[in-house]
Scaffold this active site. Structure first.
Site: not given
Ligand code: ADP
Length: 172
Positions: A90, A141, A52, A96, A12
């Site tokens: 992962r 993706e 996303y 996360t 990122k």
């Molecule tokens: P990951 O990236 O670990 O797969 P998720 O798919 O749940 O996690 O979330 C996507 C992205 O959204 C995360 O990597 C993070 O940057 C952001 N994110 C997720 N939950 C939150 C939150 N509660 N507050 C701020 N940013 C968040």
């Protein structure tokens, strides 16, 4: 049994801006993952949103923050291949929320952020890396970031030493 799978990884904007791209890629390489596609890209809003939205569980507010973050600066997109590549990546990346990521993981070692701080500031949590969470997501993706032609099939010597039963060819 299928030996390899492929996963989609994004470094990122925080990773690229902090000059951590090489360090992070190196961790994936050292773990034995093979790079089969890679490029630097400034994502469009459509691209970031499509990426996303593959995960239907993200609240709209976080989705908006993620699109703003991803379109602010270039990302490195890559496809990594290896045995159980999806869970392995992962595991290397860590959980996360950087506050919870274990030491030794990419997020645990290189960044410090938390949901409460990110939420209070109205932004996405800065956690350096995106990595697909399932085979289905990885396939979807990958199409957001790469054409079929940009993914390169090739053999690596390292895979032979790890996986080949017959190693006679080494001393030939
Ligand atoms: P990951 O990236 O670990 O797969 P998720 O798919 O749940 O996690 O979330 C996507 C992205 O959204 C995360 O990597 C993070 O940057 C952001 N994110 C997720 N939950 C939150 C939150 N509660 N507050 C701020 N940013 C968040």
């Amino acid at each position: 049994m299928k030996k390899t799978e492929r996963t989609l990884v994004l470094l990122k904007p925080d990773a690229v801006q902090r000059n951590l791209a090489g360090e992070i890629i190196s961790r994936f390489e050292k773990a034995g993952l093979k790079i089969v596609a890679m490029k630097l890209v400034l994502p469009t809003a459509d691209q970031a949103r499509t990426h996303y939205q593959i995960n239907p569980n993200l609240p709209e507010k976080i989705l908006t923050h993620l699109v703003a973050f991803l379109t602010a600066s270039p990302v490195v997109a890559m496809v990594l291949e290896g045995n159980k590549a999806i869970p392995v990546v992962r595991k290397l990346v860590g959980s996360t929320e950087p506050l919870q990521s274990a030491p030794g993981t990419i997020r645990g070692d290189y960044t410090l952020d938390s949901y409460d701080l990110a939420d209070a500031d109205g932004r996405a949590v800065r956690n350096l890396v995106h990595a697909s969470s399932s085979l289905e997501d990885a396939e979807k993706e990958t199409t957001v970031w790469f054409t079929k032609d940009e993914i390169v099939d090739y053999k690596s010597i390292r895979e032979q030493i790890i996986y080949d039963v017959n190693l006679d060819h080494i001393l030939e």
